[in-house]
Design a protein around this motif. Structure first.
Motif, PDB file in Angstrom:
ATOM      1  N   ASN A  53       4.798   7.649   7.994  1.00 32.16           N
ATOM      2  CA  ASN A  53       3.683   7.046   8.713  1.00 32.16           C
ATOM      3  C   ASN A  53       3.171   5.847   7.919  1.00 32.16           C
ATOM      4  O   ASN A  53       2.789   5.968   6.768  1.00 32.16           O
ATOM      5  CB  ASN A  53       2.581   8.085   8.904  1.00 32.16           C
ATOM      6  CG  ASN A  53       1.466   7.583   9.785  1.00 32.16           C
ATOM      7  OD1 ASN A  53       1.496   6.453  10.250  1.00 32.16           O
ATOM      8  ND2 ASN A  53       0.495   8.434  10.037  1.00 32.16           N
ATOM      9  N   GLU A  54       3.140   4.698   8.559  1.00 36.08           N
ATOM     10  CA  GLU A  54       2.721   3.476   7.876  1.00 36.08           C
ATOM     11  C   GLU A  54       1.210   3.286   7.879  1.00 36.08           C
ATOM     12  O   GLU A  54       0.708   2.359   7.283  1.00 36.08           O
ATOM     13  CB  GLU A  54       3.383   2.252   8.532  1.00 36.08           C
ATOM     14  CG  GLU A  54       4.882   2.250   8.427  1.00 36.08           C
ATOM     15  CD  GLU A  54       5.362   2.145   6.991  1.00 36.08           C
ATOM     16  OE1 GLU A  54       4.691   1.486   6.180  1.00 36.08           O
ATOM     17  OE2 GLU A  54       6.408   2.739   6.684  1.00 36.08           O
ATOM     18  N   SER A  55       0.472   4.163   8.532  1.00 40.65           N
ATOM     19  CA  SER A  55      -0.971   3.976   8.624  1.00 40.65           C
ATOM     20  C   SER A  55      -1.735   4.582   7.446  1.00 40.65           C
ATOM     21  O   SER A  55      -2.946   4.685   7.490  1.00 40.65           O
ATOM     22  CB  SER A  55      -1.490   4.572   9.932  1.00 40.65           C
ATOM     23  OG  SER A  55      -1.307   5.969   9.924  1.00 40.65           O
ATOM     24  N   LEU A  56      -1.035   4.973   6.387  1.00 43.74           N
ATOM     25  CA  LEU A  56      -1.722   5.492   5.205  1.00 43.74           C
ATOM     26  C   LEU A  56      -2.475   4.359   4.523  1.00 43.74           C
ATOM     27  O   LEU A  56      -1.997   3.226   4.468  1.00 43.74           O
ATOM     28  CB  LEU A  56      -0.722   6.103   4.223  1.00 43.74           C
ATOM     29  CG  LEU A  56      -0.026   7.382   4.669  1.00 43.74           C
ATOM     30  CD1 LEU A  56       1.009   7.796   3.639  1.00 43.74           C
ATOM     31  CD2 LEU A  56      -1.026   8.490   4.877  1.00 43.74           C
ATOM     32  N   PRO A  57      -3.665   4.642   3.998  1.00 43.69           N
ATOM     33  CA  PRO A  57      -4.396   3.588   3.292  1.00 43.69           C
ATOM     34  C   PRO A  57      -3.654   3.168   2.027  1.00 43.69           C
ATOM     35  O   PRO A  57      -2.846   3.916   1.478  1.00 43.69           O
ATOM     36  CB  PRO A  57      -5.740   4.231   2.958  1.00 43.69           C
ATOM     37  CG  PRO A  57      -5.550   5.687   3.126  1.00 43.69           C
ATOM     38  CD  PRO A  57      -4.386   5.900   4.046  1.00 43.69           C
ATOM     39  N   THR A  58      -3.952   1.965   1.558  1.00 41.50           N
ATOM     40  CA  THR A  58      -3.251   1.446   0.383  1.00 41.50           C
ATOM     41  C   THR A  58      -3.587   2.239  -0.875  1.00 41.50           C
ATOM     42  O   THR A  58      -2.773   2.312  -1.790  1.00 41.50           O
ATOM     43  CB  THR A  58      -3.597  -0.029   0.156  1.00 41.50           C
ATOM     44  OG1 THR A  58      -5.011  -0.151   0.035  1.00 41.50           O
ATOM     45  CG2 THR A  58      -3.089  -0.876   1.301  1.00 41.50           C
TER      46      THR A  58
END
Length: 148
Positions: A53-58
């Protein structure tokens, strides 16, 4: 899912291994979810094939590490309190022994240790202070390690 083959130790492990292998093979062949031959491992195999999932926070890793650090420090709090309590009890017992036996312990120590080393009572006090400071330093180091 395991990718390194390990010999099964019993029939239940053999069945689990076969279900994992069937799920991996069904994923490679493009089987659809909900087939008649689906196993509980099919969902796991599908999830492993999908990109993360690319929506993880930085700063996701920082948050996870901070959560683990807080949890560890909360778990170590009881141990720290018990250690300080034990240290206090031991100090109180030492004070009670010194008050009860008075200078008898000094005479006993002078009889067992070389007379020159115990000739000055201040050497005993200095050694006791160094031992107490060493103990306190170790407890503070342990506390600092549990905080980080």
């Amino acid at each position: 899912m395991n990718h390194t083959p390990q010999p099964p130790r019993n029939e239940a492990e053999e069945r689990e291994w076969l279900m994992q292998e069937r799920a991996a093979e069904a994923g490679r062949l493009g089987a659809q979810p909900g087939d008649a031959t689906s196993t509980p491992y099919d969902a796991i195999a599908r999830a492993l094939r999908q990109p993360p999932n690319e929506s993880l926070p930085t700063d996701f890793a920082h948050h996870v590490a901070e959560h683990a650090r807080r949890r560890a420090s909360a778990n170590m709090y009881l141990e720290l309190v018990l250690s300080w309590t034990l240290c206090g009890v031991l100090m109180a017992m030492l004070a009670g022994l010194v008050m009860h036996f008075g200078t008898d312990w000094l005479k006993l120590a002078q009889s067992t240790l070389p007379l020159r080393a115990m000739a000055n009572k201040w050497i005993v006090v200095l050694v006791a202070c160094l031992l107490v400071f060493n103990l306190i330093g170790r407890l503070l180091d342990a506390r600092e390690r549990t905080a980080h």
